[in-house]
Design an enzyme around this catalytic site. Structure first.
Site, PDB file in Angstrom:
ATOM      1  N   LYS A  53     162.864 -80.513  10.224  1.00 50.59           N
ATOM      2  CA  LYS A  53     162.228 -79.539   9.408  1.00 50.59           C
ATOM      3  C   LYS A  53     163.326 -78.270   9.706  1.00 50.59           C
ATOM      4  CE  LYS A  53     158.570 -77.102   7.580  1.00 50.59           C
ATOM      5  NZ  LYS A  53     156.838 -76.928   8.049  1.00 50.59           N
TER       6      LYS A  53
ATOM      7  N   THR B 219     148.755 -80.324   5.352  1.00 53.42           N
ATOM      8  CA  THR B 219     148.431 -80.002   3.933  1.00 53.42           C
ATOM      9  C   THR B 219     148.237 -81.133   3.020  1.00 53.42           C
ATOM     10  OG1 THR B 219     149.792 -78.217   4.547  1.00 53.42           O
ATOM     11  CG2 THR B 219     149.428 -78.318   2.226  1.00 53.42           C
TER      12      THR B 219
ATOM     13  N   THR C 177     153.836 -81.480   8.066  1.00 56.81           N
ATOM     14  CA  THR C 177     155.323 -81.188   7.913  1.00 56.81           C
ATOM     15  C   THR C 177     155.827 -80.617   9.213  1.00 56.81           C
ATOM     16  OG1 THR C 177     155.267 -79.154   6.902  1.00 56.81           O
ATOM     17  CG2 THR C 177     155.666 -81.117   5.422  1.00 56.81           C
ATOM     18  N   ASP C 178     155.031 -79.872   9.776  1.00 57.23           N
ATOM     19  CA  ASP C 178     155.537 -79.032  10.889  1.00 57.23           C
ATOM     20  C   ASP C 178     156.045 -79.921  12.159  1.00 57.23           C
ATOM     21  OD1 ASP C 178     154.687 -76.982   9.717  1.00 57.23           O
ATOM     22  OD2 ASP C 178     153.185 -76.501  10.954  1.00 57.23           O
TER      23      ASP C 178
HETATM   24  N1  ASP Z   1     150.754 -76.939   9.497  1.00 59.83           N
HETATM   25  C1  ASP Z   1     150.835 -77.753   8.614  1.00 59.83           C
HETATM   26  C2  ASP Z   1     150.995 -79.124   9.429  1.00 59.83           C
HETATM   27  O1  ASP Z   1     151.996 -79.287   9.629  1.00 59.83           O
HETATM   28  C3  ASP Z   1     151.877 -77.851   7.499  1.00 59.83           C
HETATM   29  C4  ASP Z   1     151.899 -78.951   6.678  1.00 59.83           C
HETATM   30  O2  ASP Z   1     151.006 -79.649   6.437  1.00 59.83           O
HETATM   31  O3  ASP Z   1     152.827 -79.150   5.894  1.00 59.83           O
HETATM   32  O4  ASP Z   1     150.027 -79.857   9.542  1.00 59.83           O
END
Ligand code: ASP
Length: 460
Positions: free
Chosen positions: A261, A106, A182-183
């Site tokens: 996370k 993101t 973040t995932d």
């Molecule tokens: N689904 C996304 C990812 O992990 C969420 C994010 O960017 O935080 O790439």
């Protein structure tokens, strides 16, 4: 699929044409599920062609199924600036030189928090155009390595990333920032903590939980904290820099092997597990919470070891698990298994015979705990002792995901299971600690008198 309007094979587009509105029209939309007022947004690369996405006045984007639309009325039309203005990133010889390595997520795909446009931003000029404060902290160079959501990270990307870090260090940078989804940020943080040894400079991973077209986005502040840390802090380790509390008071720096996370949507999703975070960070300063970290150095002697065995799996134990789960891994040539067991590190009796088979076939099996906090202790119950006889090795207080990437790394280096064991049980980057401090463990369970009392004291 509904009847295409005027030959369009795109239901959402067909509805827009039918009602004579466009992207960036400010509309009132009547649907079978109620009326909505907002601005029609361009479709992002991840959305399908059945939904129309509108931005509501409160900043949230919602997807409306085109089939449910009854009427759309255009109230006005205002095209947003769809391109982030590229401004030349200023250079100041007094400021630290930071390299930002982009992997996606993101934070990379929606960085224009001023205009609200949904576009990728990556060159230093684009970043400066969207977050001008970055120039107060550093001279920035960027390299886009990949553009993936983080669930697509794997050994190919991890190895490339570790190599890029090595090159940046040798080129003399003062700090490295890695933009990442973040995932699975904690998996990447862990494997980099093993693949990149003795970095002389901080390696700071950063992402955002909310895209930057939302008013509550954490993208810009997380990035500012990350460059502040990379340029100024003396913590020469792989760290994750993300929101501390849910508000934007400060960020936390978490050690790459002890972070996880923990919430699917809160901005304060990353928590240090089984320990306390390394430091707090805000726009001005970094406040260490402990001193046992590797310090920044002037030399450039980083060691990159990208060994990786892909045939490793992680098995999350559940009651009534059958031995065929383990058997199928053995039959498919897996060389390592990390079990996330119950309590102190247990699985049920029916699985024992498959574990015995794994032992005979030379599969390395390590135990971790589902509780996340605390140590594997297999001497306490008869079950644990029996599992150890079957060759299952207790993984101390390594987090399951950390033990998984470490086992991939260890088996990538040697076939000798004694050597693998030595690597696994020697703490390389803080993944095993001697004790877990009581104040590392804190779960708010609202309503309980002592928690309410604690909350009162911090809110005073
Ligand atoms: N689904 C996304 C990812 O992990 C969420 C994010 O960017 O935080 O790439």
């Amino acid at each position: 699929m509904r009847e295409d309007y005027k030959g369009y094979r795109d239901p959402a587009k067909a509805v827009l044409i039918k009602h004579n509105v466009r992207v960036w029209s400010e509309v009132e939309m009547r649907t079978t599920r109620g009326s909505f007022v907002g601005t029609i947004l361009p479709r992002s690369e991840t959305s399908d062609n059945k939904h129309i996405v509108i931005k509501l006045a409160n900043g949230y984007n919602i997807g409306i199924l085109s089939d449910t639309v009854e009427k759309i009325e255009e109230q006005s039309y205002k095209e947003a600036i769809y391109k982030i203005p590229e401004k030349e990133f200023p250079t100041d010889p007094k400021k630290p030189n930071i390299t930002l390595l982009g992997t996606g997520g993101t934070i990379a795909s929606r960085l224009d928090y001023r205009t609200g446009a949904v576009i990728p931003a990556f060159s230093p000029g684009e970043l400066y155009g969207s977050v001008p404060e970055l120039a107060d902290y550093c001279n920035l160079s960027t390299e886009k390595l990949f553009g993936v959501f983080s669930e697509n990270m794997g050994p190919v990307q991890w190895i490339r990333l570790a190599e890029a870090i090595g090159e940046a260090v040798e080129n003399g940078v003062d700090g490295i920032v890695i933009g990442h989804g973040t995932d699975v940020m904690h998996h990447t943080a862990a494997i980099l903590s093993f693949m990149v040894q003795d970095s002389p400079v901080p390696i700071v991973m950063v992402g955002s939980q909310r895209s930057s077209d939302r008013p509550s986005s954490d993208a810009a502040l997380n990035l500012i904290h990350a460059v502040n840390t990379a340029g100024k802090s003396d913590i020469a380790e792989v760290v994750v820099s993300m929101f501390g509390p849910t508000s934007d008071q400060y960020g936390l720096l978490h050690r790459g092997t002890r972070v996880r996370k923990m919430h699917s949507s809160y901005r304060s999703t990353f928590r240090t597990i089984g320990d306390i975070p390394l430091a707090m960070v805000d726009r001005e300063k970094i406040t260490p919470l402990r001193s046992d970290y590797k310090k920044r150095r002037k030399d450039r002697n980083v060691k990159i070891n990208t060994a990786f065995e892909e045939k490793v799996s992680i098995v999350y134990y559940y009651p009534n698990m059958q031995p065929d789960i383990i058997d199928s891994l053995i039959d498919n040539g897996y060389r390592g298994i990390v079990i996330a067991g119950t309590g102190l590190g247990h699985v049920n009796k029916p699985v024992y015979k498959a574990l015995e088979r794994a032992q005979k076939k030379g599969v390395a099996v390590y135990m971790t705990v589902q509780t996340l906090w605390g140590y594997v202790q297999m001497y306490v119950y008869e079950t644990g002792r029996r599992l150890m006889e079957l060759g299952v090795i207790p993984g101390a207080n390594m987090l399951p995901e950390v033990a998984y990437v470490k086992l991939c790394w260890a088996l990538g280096q040697t076939d000798d299971l004694d050597k693998v064991k030595e690597i696994m049980l020697t703490s390389i980057a803080g993944e095993i600690t001697e004790r877990e401090p009581y104040n590392g463990y804190l779960i708010y369970q609202g309503g309980i008198p002592e928690v309410e009392e604690f909350l009162r004291t911090i809110k005073r």
